[in-house]
Design a protein around this motif. Structure first.
Motif, short mmCIF file in Angstrom:
data_model
loop_
_atom_site.label_atom_id
_atom_site.label_comp_id
_atom_site.label_asym_id
_atom_site.label_seq_id
_atom_site.Cartn_x
_atom_site.Cartn_y
_atom_site.Cartn_z
N GLN A 1 -15.24 -9.56 21.11
CA GLN A 1 -16.76 -9.74 21.28
C GLN A 1 -17.52 -9.59 20.14
OE1 GLN A 1 -18.45 -7.68 24.52
NE2 GLN A 1 -16.59 -7.65 25.75
N VAL A 2 -17.00 -8.83 19.08
CA VAL A 2 -17.73 -8.67 17.92
C VAL A 2 -17.78 -10.01 16.94
CG1 VAL A 2 -18.11 -7.39 15.68
CG2 VAL A 2 -17.68 -6.19 17.82
N ALA A 3 -16.45 -10.61 17.05
CA ALA A 3 -16.26 -11.67 16.33
C ALA A 3 -16.97 -13.08 16.91
CB ALA A 3 -14.79 -12.17 16.19
N GLU A 4 -16.94 -12.97 18.28
CA GLU A 4 -17.96 -13.98 19.10
C GLU A 4 -19.54 -13.96 18.55
OE1 GLU A 4 -16.78 -13.42 22.87
OE2 GLU A 4 -14.91 -14.52 23.05
N HIS B 1 -27.49 -9.10 10.09
CA HIS B 1 -27.64 -8.92 11.46
C HIS B 1 -28.03 -7.54 12.01
CE1 HIS B 1 -27.27 -9.53 15.97
NE2 HIS B 1 -27.25 -10.98 16.02
N PRO B 2 -29.11 -7.35 12.79
CA PRO B 2 -29.61 -5.88 13.29
C PRO B 2 -28.56 -5.16 14.07
CG PRO B 2 -30.64 -7.57 14.45
CD PRO B 2 -29.94 -8.38 13.39
N VAL B 3 -27.50 -5.93 14.72
CA VAL B 3 -26.43 -5.28 15.41
C VAL B 3 -25.52 -4.65 14.60
CG1 VAL B 3 -25.08 -7.09 15.73
CG2 VAL B 3 -25.33 -5.26 17.65
N ILE B 4 -25.23 -5.22 13.32
CA ILE B 4 -24.07 -4.70 12.73
C ILE B 4 -24.35 -3.15 11.99
CG2 ILE B 4 -22.73 -4.98 10.47
CD1 ILE B 4 -23.40 -8.20 10.80
N PRO B 5 -25.34 -2.62 11.69
CA PRO B 5 -25.43 -1.45 11.23
C PRO B 5 -25.22 -0.48 12.64
CG PRO B 5 -27.37 -2.61 10.22
CD PRO B 5 -26.59 -3.60 11.34
N LEU B 6 -25.65 -0.74 13.59
CA LEU B 6 -25.81 -0.17 14.93
C LEU B 6 -23.90 0.07 15.08
CD1 LEU B 6 -28.38 -1.48 17.16
CD2 LEU B 6 -28.39 0.46 15.91
N ILE B 7 -23.23 -0.88 15.03
CA ILE B 7 -21.86 -1.06 15.25
C ILE B 7 -21.12 -0.18 14.18
CG2 ILE B 7 -19.93 -2.23 15.10
CD1 ILE B 7 -21.36 -4.78 15.95
N LEU B 8 -21.42 -0.12 13.04
CA LEU B 8 -20.86 0.55 11.79
C LEU B 8 -21.14 2.22 12.10
CD1 LEU B 8 -21.93 -1.44 8.73
CD2 LEU B 8 -19.47 -1.01 9.57
N GLU B 9 -22.44 2.49 12.57
CA GLU B 9 -23.06 4.08 12.93
C GLU B 9 -22.20 4.49 14.33
OE1 GLU B 9 -25.12 7.35 12.37
OE2 GLU B 9 -24.30 5.93 11.26
N SER B 10 -21.74 3.67 15.11
CA SER B 10 -21.30 4.00 16.25
C SER B 10 -20.11 4.39 15.99
CB SER B 10 -21.12 2.81 17.27
OG SER B 10 -20.56 3.04 18.49
N ARG B 11 -19.16 3.64 15.14
CA ARG B 11 -17.94 3.76 14.65
C ARG B 11 -17.80 5.08 14.01
NH1 ARG B 11 -15.59 -2.17 12.64
NH2 ARG B 11 -15.64 -3.32 14.72
N ARG B 12 -18.83 5.32 12.98
CA ARG B 12 -18.63 6.42 12.34
C ARG B 12 -18.91 7.72 13.04
NH1 ARG B 12 -22.03 9.98 9.47
NH2 ARG B 12 -23.86 9.28 10.61
N ALA C 1 -28.51 -4.12 23.99
CA ALA C 1 -29.49 -4.70 24.02
C ALA C 1 -29.67 -6.16 22.92
CB ALA C 1 -30.87 -3.96 23.61
N GLN C 2 -28.85 -5.99 21.98
CA GLN C 2 -28.67 -7.09 20.98
C GLN C 2 -27.80 -7.84 21.43
OE1 GLN C 2 -30.29 -7.24 18.07
NE2 GLN C 2 -31.60 -5.43 18.08
N GLY C 3 -27.25 -7.90 22.71
CA GLY C 3 -26.11 -8.87 23.21
C GLY C 3 -24.82 -8.53 22.99
N LEU C 4 -24.43 -7.50 22.56
CA LEU C 4 -22.96 -7.14 22.36
C LEU C 4 -22.74 -6.19 23.68
CD1 LEU C 4 -20.32 -7.52 21.22
CD2 LEU C 4 -21.24 -5.75 19.48
N GLU C 5 -22.07 -6.62 24.57
CA GLU C 5 -21.56 -5.52 25.71
C GLU C 5 -20.88 -4.48 25.28
OE1 GLU C 5 -21.96 -4.08 29.40
OE2 GLU C 5 -22.92 -5.78 28.72
N THR D 1 -12.97 -7.77 11.85
CA THR D 1 -14.16 -7.31 11.97
C THR D 1 -14.15 -5.61 11.73
OG1 THR D 1 -13.67 -6.76 14.39
CG2 THR D 1 -14.77 -8.88 14.01
N ASP D 2 -13.32 -5.22 10.67
CA ASP D 2 -13.14 -3.94 10.46
C ASP D 2 -14.46 -3.41 9.42
OD1 ASP D 2 -13.07 -4.72 8.10
OD2 ASP D 2 -10.97 -4.47 7.79
N SER D 3 -14.54 -2.31 9.23
CA SER D 3 -15.89 -1.59 8.81
C SER D 3 -15.99 -2.35 7.51
CB SER D 3 -15.96 -0.22 8.63
OG SER D 3 -15.72 0.41 9.98
#
Length: 222
Positions: A106-109, A141-152, A95-99, A129-131
């Motif tokens: 894609q994270v870098a872009e 950016h609001p998507v970054i905490p979501l990415i970190l949580e997904s990785r965790r 929903a934040q635009g990252l497929e 783009t590592d943790s």
């Protein structure tokens, strides 16, 4: 770990005579090595060997045969629970635009498009783009905490939940391998799987997934 297990599987299918010769050669080499090491031990090191290391080395095979009981159903339930969290996080990320949050490209872009260009680079010169990199800009950016949580959560899933299931044997126990000299500090370690690194009940931020993992290890008769 996978390579070691594959070798063990192949070893079981070797001709019995070949295995016997290999084991005999291994035992002879170990005996010769023991004599050479023994000659070089001073009194203090000899005492450590005789009173600590040698008795422990005799106990380890017994502990490995015992193994540790695991509640397989609880572990399976945990994989379902983690899968649910990962699906929900992925929807929020999309929903934040990252497929695909697992795509470094894609994270870098996305970061570049938002004007965020981390200074750290990969070995090949690409944007990192590592943790560790994302932690430094997680408030940007609001998507970054979501990415970190997904990785965790993904790490917990692959290592401890779904990752432990294949190691449960028919007796309902995990028989890890213990290594007396597995760490530089002298603490024993384990492998196939690593059972000496199970997360604490709560991490530094108070998240309690570690307790869910620990609760899958259960006491059993004996």
């Amino acid at each position: 770990g996978e390579a070691t297990e594959a070798m063990g599987f192949a070893y079981r299918w070797l001709d019995r005579g070949i295995r016997a010769r290999y084991n005999a050669r291994d035992a002879q080499t170990t005996a010769l090595l023991e004599k050479r090491v023994d000659l070089g031990l001073d009194e203090a090191r000899r005492r450590v060997w005789e009173e600590v290391t040698y008795p422990a080395s005799k106990a380890i095979p017994i502990i490995e045969r015992w193994g540790v009981a695991v509640d397989k159903q609880a572990l399976q339930n945990l994989t379902v629970y983690f899968d649910g969290i990962l699906v929900a996080l992925e929807k929020k990320i999309q929903a934040q635009g990252l497929e695909n949050p697992r795509s470094s490209k894609q994270v870098a872009e996305l970061l570049t498009g938002a004007g965020l260009v981390p200074k750290r680079k990969t070995a090949k010169g690409a944007m990192s783009t590592d943790s560790l990199t994302l932690e430094a800009i997680k408030d940007k950016h609001p998507v970054i905490p979501l990415i970190l949580e997904s990785r965790r959560i993904g790490k917990l899933q692959s290592t401890y939940a779904r990752g432990l299931l294949p190691h449960i044997r028919q007796d309902g126990r995990i028989h890890t391998q213990y290594l007396l000299s597995g760490t530089e500090t002298g603490r024993a370690s384990s492998r196939n799987p690593n059972c000496s690194n199970i997360p604490r009940d709560k991490d530094e931020e108070g998240r309690a997934e570690g307790k869910l993992i620990r609760d899958c290890f259960v006491a059993s008769p004996g």
